[in-house]
Write a protein that holds these residues in place. Structure first.
Motif, PDB file in Angstrom:
ATOM      1  N   GLY A  91      -4.207 -15.037  -1.597  1.00  0.00           N
ATOM      2  CA  GLY A  91      -5.294 -14.960  -2.260  1.00  0.00           C
ATOM      3  C   GLY A  91      -5.301 -15.482  -3.388  1.00  0.00           C
ATOM      4  O   GLY A  91      -3.887 -15.803  -3.993  1.00  0.00           O
ATOM      5  N   GLU A  92      -6.347 -15.624  -4.224  1.00  0.00           N
ATOM      6  CA  GLU A  92      -6.188 -16.319  -5.537  1.00  0.00           C
ATOM      7  C   GLU A  92      -5.187 -15.485  -6.692  1.00  0.00           C
ATOM      8  O   GLU A  92      -4.439 -16.077  -7.191  1.00  0.00           O
ATOM      9  N   ALA A  93      -5.212 -14.240  -6.521  1.00  0.00           N
ATOM     10  CA  ALA A  93      -4.287 -13.313  -7.369  1.00  0.00           C
ATOM     11  C   ALA A  93      -3.077 -13.739  -7.256  1.00  0.00           C
ATOM     12  O   ALA A  93      -2.386 -13.843  -7.863  1.00  0.00           O
ATOM     13  N   ALA A  94      -2.743 -13.626  -6.055  1.00  0.00           N
ATOM     14  CA  ALA A  94      -0.983 -13.937  -5.353  1.00  0.00           C
ATOM     15  C   ALA A  94      -0.879 -15.449  -5.767  1.00  0.00           C
ATOM     16  O   ALA A  94       0.111 -15.835  -6.124  1.00  0.00           O
ATOM     17  N   GLN A  95      -1.803 -16.281  -5.677  1.00  0.00           N
ATOM     18  CA  GLN A  95      -1.642 -17.806  -5.920  1.00  0.00           C
ATOM     19  C   GLN A  95      -1.287 -17.999  -7.418  1.00  0.00           C
ATOM     20  O   GLN A  95      -0.279 -18.606  -7.785  1.00  0.00           O
ATOM     21  N   ARG A 101       5.259 -17.997 -11.646  1.00  0.00           N
ATOM     22  CA  ARG A 101       6.624 -17.974 -11.323  1.00  0.00           C
ATOM     23  C   ARG A 101       7.182 -19.515 -11.313  1.00  0.00           C
ATOM     24  O   ARG A 101       8.305 -19.737 -10.693  1.00  0.00           O
ATOM     25  N   GLY A 102       6.364 -20.585 -11.409  1.00  0.00           N
ATOM     26  CA  GLY A 102       6.783 -21.771 -11.330  1.00  0.00           C
ATOM     27  C   GLY A 102       6.494 -22.337 -10.187  1.00  0.00           C
ATOM     28  O   GLY A 102       7.336 -23.619  -9.701  1.00  0.00           O
ATOM     29  N   VAL A 103       5.958 -21.831  -9.008  1.00  0.00           N
ATOM     30  CA  VAL A 103       5.786 -22.763  -7.944  1.00  0.00           C
ATOM     31  C   VAL A 103       4.438 -23.711  -7.895  1.00  0.00           C
ATOM     32  O   VAL A 103       3.398 -23.123  -8.073  1.00  0.00           O
ATOM     33  N   PRO A 104       4.776 -24.967  -7.613  1.00  0.00           N
ATOM     34  CA  PRO A 104       3.844 -25.740  -7.956  1.00  0.00           C
ATOM     35  C   PRO A 104       2.684 -25.847  -6.631  1.00  0.00           C
ATOM     36  O   PRO A 104       3.290 -25.383  -5.339  1.00  0.00           O
ATOM     37  N   GLY A 105       1.727 -26.537  -6.693  1.00  0.00           N
ATOM     38  CA  GLY A 105       0.637 -26.907  -5.620  1.00  0.00           C
ATOM     39  C   GLY A 105      -0.123 -25.487  -4.727  1.00  0.00           C
ATOM     40  O   GLY A 105      -0.464 -26.074  -3.881  1.00  0.00           O
ATOM     41  N   MET A 106       0.117 -24.394  -5.396  1.00  0.00           N
ATOM     42  CA  MET A 106      -0.369 -23.410  -4.463  1.00  0.00           C
ATOM     43  C   MET A 106      -1.846 -23.637  -4.401  1.00  0.00           C
ATOM     44  O   MET A 106      -2.602 -23.076  -3.342  1.00  0.00           O
ATOM     45  N   ASP A 107      -2.605 -24.245  -5.522  1.00  0.00           N
ATOM     46  CA  ASP A 107      -4.125 -24.300  -5.582  1.00  0.00           C
ATOM     47  C   ASP A 107      -4.484 -25.232  -4.376  1.00  0.00           C
ATOM     48  O   ASP A 107      -5.663 -25.135  -3.805  1.00  0.00           O
ATOM     49  N   SER A 108      -3.746 -26.146  -3.998  1.00  0.00           N
ATOM     50  CA  SER A 108      -4.007 -27.102  -2.937  1.00  0.00           C
ATOM     51  C   SER A 108      -3.403 -26.566  -1.542  1.00  0.00           C
ATOM     52  O   SER A 108      -4.068 -27.032  -0.557  1.00  0.00           O
ATOM     53  N   ASP A 109      -2.231 -26.016  -1.227  1.00  0.00           N
ATOM     54  CA  ASP A 109      -1.974 -25.663  -0.013  1.00  0.00           C
ATOM     55  C   ASP A 109      -1.269 -24.217  -0.285  1.00  0.00           C
ATOM     56  O   ASP A 109      -0.126 -23.915  -0.362  1.00  0.00           O
ATOM     57  N   PRO A 110      -2.047 -23.081  -0.107  1.00  0.00           N
ATOM     58  CA  PRO A 110      -1.504 -21.593  -0.372  1.00  0.00           C
ATOM     59  C   PRO A 110      -1.002 -20.941   0.618  1.00  0.00           C
ATOM     60  O   PRO A 110      -0.800 -19.842   0.679  1.00  0.00           O
ATOM     61  N   ARG A 111      -0.532 -21.692   1.751  1.00  0.00           N
ATOM     62  CA  ARG A 111       0.047 -20.904   2.753  1.00  0.00           C
ATOM     63  C   ARG A 111       1.446 -20.296   2.390  1.00  0.00           C
ATOM     64  O   ARG A 111       2.124 -20.869   1.556  1.00  0.00           O
ATOM     65  N   PHE A 112       1.786 -19.448   3.130  1.00  0.00           N
ATOM     66  CA  PHE A 112       2.986 -18.656   2.804  1.00  0.00           C
ATOM     67  C   PHE A 112       3.535 -18.041   4.037  1.00  0.00           C
ATOM     68  O   PHE A 112       2.862 -17.719   5.316  1.00  0.00           O
ATOM     69  N   HIS A 142       5.851 -25.550  -0.774  1.00  0.00           N
ATOM     70  CA  HIS A 142       6.288 -26.336  -1.878  1.00  0.00           C
ATOM     71  C   HIS A 142       7.722 -25.561  -2.131  1.00  0.00           C
ATOM     72  O   HIS A 142       8.235 -26.234  -3.063  1.00  0.00           O
ATOM     73  N   ALA A 143       8.093 -24.371  -1.779  1.00  0.00           N
ATOM     74  CA  ALA A 143       9.275 -23.965  -2.170  1.00  0.00           C
ATOM     75  C   ALA A 143       9.615 -22.684  -1.277  1.00  0.00           C
ATOM     76  O   ALA A 143       8.953 -22.257  -0.587  1.00  0.00           O
ATOM     77  N   TRP A 144      11.049 -22.178  -1.412  1.00  0.00           N
ATOM     78  CA  TRP A 144      11.560 -21.212  -0.599  1.00  0.00           C
ATOM     79  C   TRP A 144      12.802 -20.544  -1.529  1.00  0.00           C
ATOM     80  O   TRP A 144      13.391 -21.354  -2.438  1.00  0.00           O
ATOM     81  N   TRP A 145      12.699 -19.178  -1.230  1.00  0.00           N
ATOM     82  CA  TRP A 145      13.817 -18.673  -2.084  1.00  0.00           C
ATOM     83  C   TRP A 145      14.018 -17.231  -1.438  1.00  0.00           C
ATOM     84  O   TRP A 145      13.384 -16.765  -0.435  1.00  0.00           O
ATOM     85  N   PHE A 146      15.082 -16.795  -1.538  1.00  0.00           N
ATOM     86  CA  PHE A 146      15.649 -15.535  -1.368  1.00  0.00           C
ATOM     87  C   PHE A 146      15.855 -14.364  -2.263  1.00  0.00           C
ATOM     88  O   PHE A 146      15.856 -14.749  -3.728  1.00  0.00           O
ATOM     89  N   GLY A 147      15.463 -13.087  -2.200  1.00  0.00           N
ATOM     90  CA  GLY A 147      15.840 -12.110  -3.114  1.00  0.00           C
ATOM     91  C   GLY A 147      16.277 -10.881  -2.659  1.00  0.00           C
ATOM     92  O   GLY A 147      16.413 -10.814  -1.295  1.00  0.00           O
TER      93      GLY A 147
END
Length: 296
Positions: A91-95, A101-112, A142-147
């Motif tokens: 959603g918009e808030a999560a985008q 947090r520095g993840v680019p392109g979420m407005d064009s492709d917000p899949r996760f 656009h990115a992946w990460w672990f935590g």
């Protein structure tokens, strides 16, 4: 970044599920072999397991998870071990949060896509420390990460218990670089701090987020070792402390400390905020809250 991570996603989700199974077995074993000490004459508890599902706004499947909660045991007053694998569109808030947090392109492709394990244990005996652990993988186009990480939350502190918990974590992290444990320990000290109380939530542990060195295999191996460190770091402490008698004052100390824990999780914890913001099952997200707490 295209979605060429199908196999990696599957491997990560399978690992989190296996870790969940190992922990559930170990914790039910602690219930079974509690032969002496307070509450040893009660019946051992078992995990109640339920599936939870998540759906997107249009009603399509968006993943879900497995919620495993044990209540009212001889050793564990309440413990939850949840695994999840969720996907869809942020959603918009999560985008906005991802963009911050520095993840680019979420407005064009917000899949996760996200998968992980989350554990919180609240104990019957005030001498047994509460504990939190989680590990996770997050993917977007656009990115992946672990935590992940784990931290110890005793209401009655024993320096030798703290040393053991941290020692096991360092032993599992050092093969990935001897500089890593000090960094993740310092990160945990910063992350698990309660600003409005001007104190730490517990005695610390390790914490990492946004882990992406460019080497998926190396980052996944580190995440696995964070998970593998948990049982040898925690179970011996429970085995030692569960036999100790406690007083009413000890129980009162425990309940007040749980109030601090609840404050942190509701006000500051990223996982709580993300889970609620993305429509995950609220009961699963709030599983971390203690069954009883008090404020002075």
């Amino acid at each position: 970044m295209t979605d060429d991570f199908t196999q990696q996603k599957s491997r990560a989700a399978a690992w989190f599920r296996q870790l969940r199974d190992d922990i559930v077995t170990a914790f039910e074993g602690l219930e079974d072999n509690h032969a002496t000490g307070p509450l040893s004459d009660a019946a051992p508890a078992r995990f109640e397991v339920s599936d939870n599902s998540r759906h997107s706004d249009d009603g399509s499947d968006a993943g879900g998870g497995l919620m495993s909660v044990m209540r009212g045991g001889r050793v564990f007053e309440k413990v939850g071990v949840n695994v999840s694998e969720v996907y869809g569109t942020l959603g918009e808030a999560a985008q906005r949060a991802m963009a911050a947090r520095g993840v680019p392109g979420m407005d064009s492709d917000p899949r996760f896509w996200a998968s992980g394990i989350s554990l919180v244990a609240h104990m019957q005996n005030p001498h047994c420390p509460a504990v939190h652990m989680n590990t996770r993988m997050f993917w977007t186009p656009h990115a992946w990460w672990f935590g992940g990480g784990s931290d110890l939350n005793p209401c009655i502190e024993y320096p030798e218990d703290t040393a053991h918990f941290h020692g096991q974590q360092q032993a599992h992290l050092d093969p990935h670089g001897t500089d890593l444990y000090p960094k993740l320990k310092a990160w945990a000290d910063e992350y698990f701090f309660v600003p409005h109380r001007n104190r730490a939530r517990g005695v610390g542990g390790i914490f990492m987020d946004d882990r992406n060195t460019g080497d998926w295999e190396a980052d996944f191996a580190l995440t696995q070792d964070i998970g593998r460190a948990f049982l040898p770091a925690y179970v011996p402490l429970v085995e030692k402390r569960r036999v100790q008698p406690w007083s009413d004052a000890d129980k009162d100390t425990q309940l007040v400390h749980r109030g601090l824990y609840a404050e942190y999780n509701l006000v500051y914890d990223r996982g709580t905020k993300f889970g609620l913001a993305t429509g995950h099952d609220a009961n699963a997200v709030l599983m971390s809250l203690p069954p009883l707490a008090k404020w002075t």
